[in-house]
Design a protein around this motif. Sequence first.
Motif, PDB file in Angstrom:
ATOM      1  N   PRO A 137      -1.733  -4.482   5.848  1.00 36.71           N
ATOM      2  CA  PRO A 137      -2.614  -3.835   6.822  1.00 36.71           C
ATOM      3  C   PRO A 137      -2.938  -2.395   6.432  1.00 36.71           C
ATOM      4  CG  PRO A 137      -0.377  -3.934   7.685  1.00 36.71           C
ATOM      5  CD  PRO A 137      -0.359  -4.636   6.347  1.00 36.71           C
ATOM      6  N   GLU A 138      -4.101  -1.920   6.841  1.00 35.14           N
ATOM      7  CA  GLU A 138      -4.465  -0.499   6.812  1.00 35.14           C
ATOM      8  C   GLU A 138      -4.309   0.156   5.447  1.00 35.14           C
ATOM      9  OE1 GLU A 138      -6.095   0.671   9.286  1.00 35.14           O
ATOM     10  OE2 GLU A 138      -5.765  -1.306  10.124  1.00 35.14           O
ATOM     11  N   ALA A 139      -5.139  -0.250   4.493  1.00 33.00           N
ATOM     12  CA  ALA A 139      -5.118   0.382   3.178  1.00 33.00           C
ATOM     13  C   ALA A 139      -5.567   1.830   3.293  1.00 33.00           C
ATOM     14  CB  ALA A 139      -6.049  -0.370   2.233  1.00 33.00           C
ATOM     15  N   PRO A 140      -5.066   2.719   2.421  1.00 36.41           N
ATOM     16  CA  PRO A 140      -5.515   4.111   2.445  1.00 36.41           C
ATOM     17  C   PRO A 140      -6.945   4.220   1.905  1.00 36.41           C
ATOM     18  CG  PRO A 140      -4.027   3.763   0.606  1.00 36.41           C
ATOM     19  CD  PRO A 140      -4.087   2.461   1.363  1.00 36.41           C
ATOM     20  N   SER A 173       0.835  -1.203   0.000  1.00 38.08           N
ATOM     21  CA  SER A 173       0.000   0.000   0.000  1.00 38.08           C
ATOM     22  C   SER A 173       0.865   1.247   0.000  1.00 38.08           C
ATOM     23  CB  SER A 173      -0.919  -0.070   1.217  1.00 38.08           C
ATOM     24  OG  SER A 173      -1.148   1.187   1.765  1.00 38.08           O
ATOM     25  N   VAL A 203      -2.995   9.904   3.223  1.00 32.60           N
ATOM     26  CA  VAL A 203      -2.946  10.267   1.808  1.00 32.60           C
ATOM     27  C   VAL A 203      -2.862  11.786   1.648  1.00 32.60           C
ATOM     28  CG1 VAL A 203      -4.203  10.163  -0.384  1.00 32.60           C
ATOM     29  CG2 VAL A 203      -4.247   8.189   1.172  1.00 32.60           C
ATOM     30  N   THR A 248       0.530   3.968   1.725  1.00 36.13           N
ATOM     31  CA  THR A 248       0.762   4.610   3.021  1.00 36.13           C
ATOM     32  C   THR A 248       0.429   3.655   4.155  1.00 36.13           C
ATOM     33  OG1 THR A 248       0.042   6.353   4.546  1.00 36.13           O
ATOM     34  CG2 THR A 248      -1.501   5.751   2.813  1.00 36.13           C
ATOM     35  N   MET A 252      -3.176   2.345  -7.077  1.00 35.90           N
ATOM     36  CA  MET A 252      -3.515   1.259  -6.174  1.00 35.90           C
ATOM     37  C   MET A 252      -4.953   0.789  -6.328  1.00 35.90           C
ATOM     38  SD  MET A 252      -2.682   1.334  -2.177  1.00 35.90           S
ATOM     39  CE  MET A 252      -3.388  -0.013  -1.214  1.00 35.90           C
TER      40      MET A 252
END
Lengths: 483, 483
Positions: free
Chosen positions: B182-185, A409, A416, A411, A427
């Motif tokens: 983990p933790e996609a934007p 990912s 963002v 971030t 993405m």
Amino acid sequence: MSALVPRLKGICGDDGVITDRARRRTYESDGLTYHAEVPGVVVLPTTAEQVAEVLGLCSAEGVPFVPRGAGTGLSAGALPRTDGVLVTTSRMRRVVEVDPDNECAVVQPGVANLDITRAAAPYGYYYAPDPSSQQVCSVGGNIAENSGGAHCLKYGFTVNHVLGLQIATPQGELVRLGGKAPEAPGYDLIGAFIGSEGTLGIATEATVRLVRTPQKVTTLLAAFTGMDAGGEAVSSVVAEGVLPAAVEMMDALSIAAAEAAVACDYPEGAGAVLIVELDGPAADVDADAAMVRRLCERAGAFEIREASGAAERARIWKGRKSAFAAVGRISPAYIVQDGVVPRTALGEVLGDIARLSAESGIRVANVFHAGDGNLHPLVLFDDAEPGAGERAAEVSGAILDLCIRHGGSITGEHGVGVDKACSMPRMFTPEDLETMDLFRRAFDPAGVANPEKLLPTPRLCGEVPGVRKDVHPLVAQGRAEQF
Amino acid sequence: MSALVPRLKGICGDDGVITDRARRRTYESDGLTYHAEVPGVVVLPTTAEQVAEVLGLCSAEGVPFVPRGAGTGLSAGALPRTDGVLVTTSRMRRVVEVDPDNECAVVQPGVANLDITRAAAPYGYYYAPDPSSQQVCSVGGNIAENSGGAHCLKYGFTVNHVLGLQIATPQGELVRLGGKAPEAPGYDLIGAFIGSEGTLGIATEATVRLVRTPQKVTTLLAAFTGMDAGGEAVSSVVAEGVLPAAVEMMDALSIAAAEAAVACDYPEGAGAVLIVELDGPAADVDADAAMVRRLCERAGAFEIREASGAAERARIWKGRKSAFAAVGRISPAYIVQDGVVPRTALGEVLGDIARLSAESGIRVANVFHAGDGNLHPLVLFDDAEPGAGERAAEVSGAILDLCIRHGGSITGEHGVGVDKACSMPRMFTPEDLETMDLFRRAFDPAGVANPEKLLPTPRLCGEVPGVRKDVHPLVAQGRAEQF
């Protein structure tokens, strides 16, 4: 804007509205200082009702607003707009309630992250999410960014620690999401609100989960000659089923920077330093510490230090915690990247970053949360040299591409904001982005809530498939007529 | 409807569309059998693309669709519509991938909950959420309902165990939410999708978290003369910082029912039985078991049993697991209620339920997840007696009121569905409900995704503040013209 000022003063009081240009300038950026813009007006509400009224007014008038907590964000999510209202929660700093029986606390959004722990400590509890800025960053900002920290490996991100919210929607309604009882019916909009970067409204109160202060904490530092050996140690710790509170790694360049800045006295000749923190019942911590030691030795650690006391532990963390700032000692300028890869891809991605660095001749220092695959490569450059910043930005962008290519990912914890909005189409598919935009508009039909953050727009990013073609009509109108 | 059938067959194949009335009737309800309606047509897609095409067709034609997993739900969330398409995922039952390195598995929505654990067990992992129906219920249904189970106290609900989803939106797009990293934007729409009861589309693939099989599991059964003493034991366990995998309690009436049905051989004369399960490293489990024993004794337990082997443990769980069905032995009919209160309010609420029961002369058996305040009162009545069902429903509703008054919720794990849609305004303000409806419409502008479930409508509930006034136009039109 000037037409709005008397009405804003009617809501927040004279001392709650800043119009003086010099004072407004102090709000021109968040922690990502190379994005800056002086806000049109700054308001400092003191109640949830005031926040809601301000947002409702912005929606009715088509004036953009930007929420701001403590301004420590690293993705320009709180970048103000000259044509808009900056709404800061810094005067809403009350811990409303500590409820140890239900293991939670109720706080206003401007409360500093660490102040929750300070309020809970007398009851044997603490607030787990721990961004490095926790002394100053606000829980409202943490909610907007779904902030993490070194200990998220074991304890999760902000989203795992918020039970309930009161929010002011962009249309000026006060709405409650969740609460002290687990799993409320209806849509779990808490999860969607957390990490929404101010595009769905402003949290005016939060009910957060408190975690028991652990019986024991032990911190290990292991030194290796190279990154591969350190990575091997991490893999074997995970394979053995040990779940440390934190697993952090630094490479030779970032160790050198930390030495230069804070004389952290890490083992000489280390090509990689691994920090593993264990917490929990004393018996477990001791057993796990012995296991981690053995696994580090087997992976080739040439020195291992162990600290249980607070002062000793702080000494180990000193180098790691100063690493970002310390890089300033060895390079005039740098870009902090924030990418994520599945943990199993870490070794390969680090190898690719080393190749990128060698090919481009641009130094990259690596400091990262090894346990959850969250990389923070620091791309070094000399801002006095023409074109160096652009070349560094290219390398930094290429690192993001690597993360995406490995199923990761763009971030991990910085968000963002404006900074990565144009990277979102790398993405997400056009359908993914359209779905997010539909969701955003459901909360914010007027398009006034932190516009041009989080999702890409043509004005910001040019023509990209999946990027919405139209600017929100009220914002476009607001721009043309009022400013 | 008949005009739609050839097009549905074009998408799902002839054998993927059921039009025969007798076969359609087998789908007329889910586990809450007193709500029943024969579906207009049933489709059984085998791929994500087929699901998306079916939903897109429904949106374009304004025909409602109802998603169905294994049909074990308890809130009539999968209640079909005669004017609509029932979309069942029962032919999408493939475990796509078990990835022990990244501690996750990728599965199709029709996979049975327990089959994930079966696939993961050879690697030393299991899937944690464990509804009582786990042998048959589907992971897609678990996602729609955010299902829990006895072990949610320690491990959380389905929402805590889904890392990524592919969904078919009501408009027929396939969208990915989250993934292995983990933790996609962007917005965390996974959390909002989970528990959305089929109103936002259908999950066509899920990436779920796998949890290490614990080294040791110990189950304790403690018998008390009354509920107060049992409650005191629970409070002191929590206060000591022990986090059991499960804490379950049964009162005298439910114990009697379980004895009558399965001869579970619980201690004679027990007014309350407490089951505490501990799992984790053997050393911890042994220490915690000793502590729980001491605390139960101090609270007045007159007998304590301890089981570590699987067979012994099953014997302890037998009474608890059969409790709902067993009540059928002591009463011709009953309503299972599902409410939540903050754990600290449990004692008071149980006292109030006992008073309600005494005043109304209607027996209430209590079986509940004591650790997280999730009550399952069974309100007993004789369905041969005129008006008895209505009186029982009144008591059951009054119990919900109690839960709400104590800061709790109208459902812990069974969901809202049709059954509790009209109770939503008892818990949410008009602004809260409007916000949810805006969100729903962002995903489902045509209003065809499981209409009249989850949120109240005037047709279902009459005039209630905050209930939307208009029926979705396409549905209204579909009703008038096609059926």
